[in-house]
Design an enzyme around this catalytic site. Structure first.
Site, PDB file in Angstrom:
ATOM      1  N   GLU A  49       1.539 -13.878  -0.139  1.00  0.00           N
ATOM      2  CA  GLU A  49       0.945 -13.169   1.009  1.00  0.00           C
ATOM      3  C   GLU A  49       1.477 -13.650   2.345  1.00  0.00           C
ATOM      4  O   GLU A  49       1.783 -12.854   3.226  1.00  0.00           O
ATOM      5  CB  GLU A  49      -0.590 -13.293   0.975  1.00  0.00           C
ATOM      6  CG  GLU A  49      -1.286 -12.283   0.083  1.00  0.00           C
ATOM      7  CD  GLU A  49      -1.138 -12.581  -1.401  1.00  0.00           C
ATOM      8  OE1 GLU A  49      -1.416 -11.690  -2.216  1.00  0.00           O
ATOM      9  OE2 GLU A  49      -0.738 -13.728  -1.739  1.00  0.00           O
TER      10      GLU A  49
ATOM     11  N   HIS B 297     -13.408 -13.967  -5.272  1.00  0.00           N
ATOM     12  CA  HIS B 297     -12.922 -12.602  -5.076  1.00  0.00           C
ATOM     13  C   HIS B 297     -14.008 -11.681  -4.523  1.00  0.00           C
ATOM     14  O   HIS B 297     -13.915 -10.472  -4.647  1.00  0.00           O
ATOM     15  CB  HIS B 297     -12.425 -12.030  -6.415  1.00  0.00           C
ATOM     16  CG  HIS B 297     -11.201 -12.707  -6.935  1.00  0.00           C
ATOM     17  ND1 HIS B 297     -11.234 -13.981  -7.439  1.00  0.00           N
ATOM     18  CD2 HIS B 297      -9.920 -12.291  -7.017  1.00  0.00           C
ATOM     19  CE1 HIS B 297     -10.012 -14.319  -7.829  1.00  0.00           C
ATOM     20  NE2 HIS B 297      -9.192 -13.320  -7.577  1.00  0.00           N
TER      21      HIS B 297
END
Length: 319
Positions: A49, A118
């Site tokens: 990322e 998450h």
């Protein structure tokens, strides 16, 4: 549809992220776009990322218009330096000479059965930072109109989608299916008119608010439901006008309570003239103040449910 129309409209627009090209997107949002636009416009990236976000921000600085997808916004924490320090602050620090027209998008907040790492809502995180615009769609019209507006905006925009809404069908007006349809950033939408209490929400909990309003209507309580659509800049004027009418305020969000979106709304109402119209303290309905548990029954108790909203409304109305 929004991605397709904007890729077609402006050749500077491109999409990059994990699995967005050959796999058609982890959630099939980019289905067919790689076949249509090719490797230069729809780009699969490694699982890095910080790297691909940096590439996207650099491309935006030279006036390309990247759409940077995070498979979930939890992974944007790997790249938060690029989002905040490289994208959000550059226009200000360059005295306006360098714009960064980029969209960071992907699913945000709790999904189902994916546990603590998450399941965070990043609305408060990114909404905290000047230099970013932050949008949070609920319906299909929100998703399409806000994404098109975000891609066309010359500022960095964080678009917080919701994984559990991807499979939910919504009616689309004829106007919303036009290629020119955009939802203006920074404008909330009143989804239901009411007179007794104002419910303010964003993303998936908007649907919960509408369900709660339908139940409460049978008991003679008319809720006005406001879909924020944009977290930053926040349309506090629409909320204030509603509070002046209903004299009661309940905020609903999936994120944690401390320093949250609801906390900001309550503070703005407290500081403004609408405070004088409140007949009871504002009430927040939020996610539980714990990391998300994995067990389903605990997860359900951590996320605001329709019954929690009904309880909060009755509490603020003292019924």
């Amino acid at each position: 549809q929004a991605l397709d129309e904007e890729l077609e409209r402006d050749e500077r627009v491109f999409l990059l992220g994990e699995e967005v090209a050959q796999y058609d997107g982890a959630y099939k949002i980019s289905r067919g776009l790689w076949k249509k636009y090719g490797d230069k416009r729809v780009i699969d990236t490694p699982i890095s990322e910080m790297g691909f976000t940096g590439i996207a921000v650099g491309a935006a600085m030279v006036w390309l218009r990247p759409v940077c997808e995070f498979m979930t916004f939890n992974f944007s924490m790997q790249a938060i330096d690029q989002v905040i320090n490289s994208a959000a602050k550059t226009c200000y620090m360059s005295a306006g000479s360098i714009a960064v027209p980029i969209v960071f998008r992907g699913p945000n907040g709790a999904s189902a059965g994916v546990a603590a790492q998450h399941s965070q809502c990043f609305a408060a995180w990114y909404g905290h930072c000047p230099g970013l615009k932050v949008v949070s769609p609920w319906s299909s019209e929100d998703a399409k109109g806000l994404l098109k507006a975000s891609i066309r905006d010359d500022n960095p925009v964080v678009m917080l989608e919701n994984e559990l809404l991807y499979g939910v069908p919504f009616e689309m007006s004829e106007q919303a299916q036009s290629k020119d349809f955009v939802v203006p950033i920074g404008k909330a939408k009143i989804e239901r008119q009411g007179t007794h209490v104002t419910l303010v929400s964003h993303s998936r909990p908007v649907g919960h608010c509408l369900e709660a309003a339908a139940v409460l209507a049978k008991e003679g309580v008319e809720c006005e439901v406001i879909n924020l659509r944009t977290i930053r800049p926040m349309d506090i004027e629409t909320v204030e006008a509603s509070v002046v009418k209903t004299n009661h305020l309940v905020t609903v969000e999936g994120g944690w309570p401390q320093f949250g979106v609801g906390a900001e709304i309550c503070a703005r109402i407290m500081e403004g003239s609408a405070f004088n119209y409140l007949d009871a303290p504002a009430v927040r309905v939020t996610g539980a103040d714990v990391p998300m548990p994995y067990a389903k029954i605990l997860e359900d108790n951590c996320i605001p449910q329709v019954k929690d909203i009904i309880f909060a409304v009755k509490k603020t109305l003292n019924i």
